[in-house]
Design a protein around this motif. Structure first.
Motif, PDB file in Angstrom:
ATOM      1  N   GLU A  57      48.976 -70.956   1.709  1.00  0.00           N
ATOM      2  CA  GLU A  57      49.499 -72.333   1.551  1.00  0.00           C
ATOM      3  C   GLU A  57      48.600 -73.427   2.409  1.00  0.00           C
ATOM      4  OE1 GLU A  57      53.288 -71.575   3.032  1.00  0.00           O
ATOM      5  OE2 GLU A  57      54.296 -71.780   1.315  1.00  0.00           O
ATOM      6  N   TRP A 117      47.571 -76.607   3.074  1.00  0.00           N
ATOM      7  CA  TRP A 117      48.160 -77.790   2.954  1.00  0.00           C
ATOM      8  C   TRP A 117      47.066 -79.079   3.100  1.00  0.00           C
ATOM      9  CZ3 TRP A 117      52.470 -77.375   0.993  1.00  0.00           C
ATOM     10  CH2 TRP A 117      53.250 -76.265   1.294  1.00  0.00           C
ATOM     11  N   THR A 123      50.680 -75.499  -4.302  1.00  0.00           N
ATOM     12  CA  THR A 123      51.607 -75.937  -3.386  1.00  0.00           C
ATOM     13  C   THR A 123      51.941 -77.407  -3.265  1.00  0.00           C
ATOM     14  OG1 THR A 123      50.148 -75.979  -1.760  1.00  0.00           O
ATOM     15  CG2 THR A 123      51.073 -74.008  -1.910  1.00  0.00           C
ATOM     16  N   THR A 170      50.120 -69.453  -4.386  1.00  0.00           N
ATOM     17  CA  THR A 170      49.064 -69.692  -3.455  1.00  0.00           C
ATOM     18  C   THR A 170      47.841 -70.795  -3.807  1.00  0.00           C
ATOM     19  OG1 THR A 170      49.164 -67.122  -3.254  1.00  0.00           O
ATOM     20  CG2 THR A 170      46.992 -68.128  -2.759  1.00  0.00           C
ATOM     21  N   ASP A 171      47.466 -71.295  -2.723  1.00  0.00           N
ATOM     22  CA  ASP A 171      46.331 -72.216  -3.133  1.00  0.00           C
ATOM     23  C   ASP A 171      45.065 -71.216  -2.999  1.00  0.00           C
ATOM     24  OD1 ASP A 171      48.014 -74.167  -3.290  1.00  0.00           O
ATOM     25  OD2 ASP A 171      47.704 -74.617  -1.401  1.00  0.00           O
TER      26      ASP A 171
END
Lengths: 134, 385, 348
Positions: free
Chosen positions: B16, B18, B116, B212-213
């Motif tokens: 994740e 961000w 995400t 998932t990124d």
């Protein structure tokens, strides 16, 4: 799903209209434009399939997609119709612990989904264990 | 046909992320691969990028242009390839064909997904677009649900146990601990898998790959160019791709991935290899059951015996055929469009001997196996040192 | 021309909630309520059931019993006070689902609890005049009572479908008689989720005035007396009203007992009288005569005299009966009930 996309298939959603290939004598559901076995030799005609069959496999959905959250846990299954084709369906009127592979089921008309509180309501066939009579 | 070499690889951290935007991801993975290969922008003939659903995950289509632009690679031609979770594997195949045919000497193959930026419910809905929208998804089916149905049928037909499925997660988590870019770098036990939140019975949360990124990138070149830039080229000697029905219910035997069987036969034949020749494999384990039908379809073990094969440790590092040394989709993470490319990155590390604590000793021949949907697409590549 | 019933079908959802379960939430005296309303439990629709699904299932049974080609149905009317759409007919969904479409006329009816019998009367007229061969009349509801309101103990889900024709009748409808006035005893304004009612005003000026005058009118019109009937079915918003009406009209307990379902499934509104009639038809013998009087708030009553024919014994038996549906049940608690009936509004 938008209204036109649903409406286009109403015939096969309200009743199990599939196609039968006159060349290989196999039934398909939902309808196809080409028989995958016979291809250019396809001779397809519309056929109404009986809404009865048995569960080939199933799962219990605990994490639902949008529009189905309120129904969890619910049973989804692949049902093999008595006339051949297999389809994916929700199994209703059945406790989750009573679901089993090989369980006989029959069609029942239910609400499938709706486009929010102000959108169209989509109906169609689900399956349930046969009603015990008397 | 030209021999095709992997001359550079790059991958972002998976997880994740961000702080990362979609373009941050592919720029980082792409730059890493280009630097690893030691090539320059002017050497690149074309870009192929695997991406499942930029349009719905980040509301961005036309991503091939976006990538070329943000990577500073205009005016290089760029093409996006989509086949759900097999998008990356198919991008690799496009790159292989471009170099093998002589169309280009050097190409970039990337895969990226940013998952995400939206809610989990939306992600669930987008992932199920890989199934038949009208006759599976619309009726309330989910992706874990489709694999849950495969798992239940596999248990019914072959006596596969719930514990055997969990063993896949246990192994892949153990491998991911030694992969610095993996999303889940912690151990799980069979009990923990069995007792985690139920998602689609019989599959629990720990049977599922995460959201998932991530991005991955490889540089492919002709043998001649490889010699120019690289000391340790890895050759892609086999490539196979196949399709099967989009809907699981139309598959004659839903516990068997016929697309995997057909794609792998094609790849084995092209490489002149047999399953027994493979030293290490990355197998599409979006769910624990997927790894079992994957290793069966690839003929590492008999149809139906994947559970026992796994339980006996045959797919662990040190076993007969180590599978998913990276942690797999299950524990490394599964940025859907990037996965097929990331699998090639892992095998390249293994064949170069750069896999660190998860290194399979003396690995010379590796395989990648990437699946789209519930098995509607499969892509297999065989790589050799 | 003789006009009557060629086939009928019913549907009652499987979920039930007991009076005790509702009373416990709202501090009601369960025993007192059960005694007062003469209701033990009620049937409630699941999340994927509504008036349209109830109408389709009931109509498919009716078609199976009648054994007719659905394309020969020239009119489809669905009576309900809980149509899924405010605008867009339930009858078109039903018409397509049973393959009576496209050559047919159709409309939705609303007349509180008697919209279904109004549909039967319309079909009688169309068949009797020769305009259509068969008509399909449905009464179905997924009725709502406001949380804590008395109606919550009775407002239930269910319905019945009747195929009206002039040949191969299982029961002949010999006469019908209606009384209608403007009486605001119960209503639901446009856009409001729950109905309101006039409390005790729903009794003598509404239910009793209309049920009694329609029934008396029918008896006079047909020169029949209560003793000429084997069964009588009255609208049943609770167990007390139909019993009192029967007594005042001179019908016996034995005549009304068979068709009195409210104690076990609640008030299914547009479905109520029609399900009561179906329960009687499930066991009536050829030659039996049945009096049926529906009531709809607002207000009006439709009364019918129906005589069972020999055909009933050969057509019955293949489709599920009212008792089959009543038997299959699953009890839910109040929390589940408010979720199923969408009484909890989740902001989107």
């Amino acid at each position: 799903m938008g209204a036109p996309r649903f409406w286009r298939n109403t015939k096969s959603r309200y009743n199990l209209y599939g196609v039968r290939c006159g060349t290989c004598e196999k039934n398909y559901f939902p309808p196809r434009k080409i028989c995958p076995s016979c291809r250019r030799a396809s001779k397809l005609e519309s056929v109404k399939l009986k809404a009865s069959g048995e569960v080939v496999t199933y799962t219990i959905i605990h994490s639902a997609p949008e529009g189905f959250e309120n129904q969890t846990p619910y049973i989804m299954a692949i049902v093999k119709l008595s006339e051949g084709p297999m389809l994916t369906t929700q199994i209703v009127d059945c406790e989750i612990e009573d679901a089993s592979i090989g369980m006989p089921v029959e069609g029942v008309f239910r609400k499938i989904n709706e486009s929010g509180r102000d959108g169209p309501i989509y109906y169609g066939m689900k399956f349930r264990p046969p009603r015990s009579s008397n | 046909m030209n021999r095709v070499a992997v001359i550079g690889v790059g991958v972002t951290k998976f997880g994740e992320l961000w702080d990362y935007s979609f373009s941050d991801l592919f720029v980082e993975a792409g730059s890493a691969a280009i630097i690893d290969a030691g090539i320059d922008g002017k050497d690149i003939g074309s870009i192929y990028v695997g991406n499942m659903s930029g349009g719905r995950f980040v509301n961005q289509e036309h991503i091939a242009s976006l990538i070329a632009d943000h990577a500073g690679l205009n005016p290089v031609p760029a093409t996006r390839i989509e086949a759900a979770c097999a998008s990356g594997g198919l991008a690799v195949r496009q790159g292989v064909m471009a170099v093998a045919s002589g169309m280009h000497d050097v190409v970039v193959v990337g895969g990226a997904e940013k998952m995400t930026d939206i809610t989990t419910e939306k992600v669930t809905q987008i992932l199920v677009t890989a199934a038949d929208q009208e006759w599976e998804a619309f009726l309330g089916m989910t992706f874990p649900g489709l694999y849950g149905m495969i798992a239940r049928r596999h248990m019914h037909e072959f006596g596969t146990t719930r514990e055997q499925l969990a063993e896949v997660a246990v192994k892949n988590h153990a491998n991911a601990k030694n992969n610095p870019t993996a999303q889940f770098r912690f151990d799980v036990s069979v009990e923990k898998v069995l007792n985690s939140t139920m998602v689609a019975d019989p599959l629990t949360l720990l049977d599922c790959s995460p959201i998932t990124d991530g991005a991955a990138c490889i540089i492919l070149a002709t043998e001649e160019k490889a010699g120019e830039f690289c000391d340790s080229p890895i050759y892609i000697t086999g490539a196979g791709q196949s399709t099967s029905t989009i809907a699981l219910h139309d598959r004659l035997q839903m516990t068997v991935s016929d697309a995997t069987i057909n794609a792998s036969k094609m790849a084995y034949k092209m490489a002149g290899k047999t399953p027994g020749d493979i030293d290490v494999a990355e197998v599409h384990d979006c769910f624990t059951i997927a790894e079992l039908i994957g290793i069966e379809g690839l003929d590492f073990c008999d149809i139906g015996s994947g559970g026992r094969f796994t339980e006996e440790g045959c797919t662990a590092i040190g076993g007969e055929i180590p599978v998913n040394t990276s942690g797999g989709l299950k524990a490394k993470g599964h940025p859907v469009g990037a996965t097929g490319v990331a699998q090639v990155v892992e095998i390249a590390y293994q064949l170069r001997g750069e896999a660190g604590k998860r290194q399979v000793d003396g690995a010379e021949v590796g395989l990648t196996h990437n699946v789209g949907g519930s098995g509607g697409t499969a892509a297999v590549h065989i790589l050799e040192r | 021309m003789k006009v009557g019933i060629c086939g009928y079908g019913v549907y009652i959802p499987r979920f039930r909630i007991r009076v005790e379960e509702i009373a416990a939430i709202w501090g009601g005296d369960a025993e007192g309520i059960k005694r007062g309303l003469q209701v033990q439990e009620k049937a409630i629709a699941g999340l994927d059931e509504d008036t349209a699904t109830i109408a389709v299932e009931a109509s498919r049974s009716a078609l199976a019993m009648a054994g007719i080609d659905p394309a020969d149905i020239g009119a489809v009317y669905v009576g309900s006070e809980s149509h899924p759409y405010a605008v867009k007919p339930t009858a078109t969904i039903l018409g397509d689902a049973i393959e009576a479409s496209p050559v047919m006329t159709a409309a939705d009816y609303e007349f509180a609890c008697k919209a279904g019998t109004a549909a039967i009367q319309t079909c009688m007229g169309l068949v009797g005049s020769g305009m259509i061969r068969y008509g399909l009349a449905v009464g179905a509801d997924t009725a709502q009572g406001a949380p804590g309101d008395t109606l919550e103990y009775t407002a239930a889900s269910g319905g019945a479908a009747y195929i009206i024709g002039s040949t191969e009748l299982i029961a002949e409808i010999e006469a019908t008689y209606s009384v209608t006035t403007d009486t605001p005893d119960f209503w639901r304004r446009e856009g409001e989720p729950y109905p309101r009612h006039g409390g005790r005003f729903t009794g003598s000026p509404a239910y009793f005035k209309h049920v009694l005058s329609a029934t008396t009118g029918l008896l006079k019109k047909t020169n029949l007396s209560p003793g000429d009937f084997d069964y009588a079915v009255f609208h049943q918003p609770n167990g007390k009203f139909p019993r009192t009406a029967a007594k005042n009209l001179g019908f016996t307990k034995e005549q009304i007992e068979c068709g009195l379902l409210v104690e076990r499934i609640g008030n299914t509104y547009s479905g109520a009288t029609m399900l009561g009639l179906a329960r009687v038809l499930d066991e009536a013998k050829p030659g039996d005569r049945i009096l049926v009087t529906a009531f709809g708030s607002g207000a009006g009553s439709d009364s019918f005299s129906i005589t069972v024919t020999d055909k009933i014994t050969e057509k019955r038996g293949e489709t599920p009966t009212v008792e089959d549906y009543i038997r299959e049940k699953k009890y839910v608690d109040y929390g589940t009930y408010v979720k199923l009936r969408r009484k909890i509004v989740v902001p989107s």
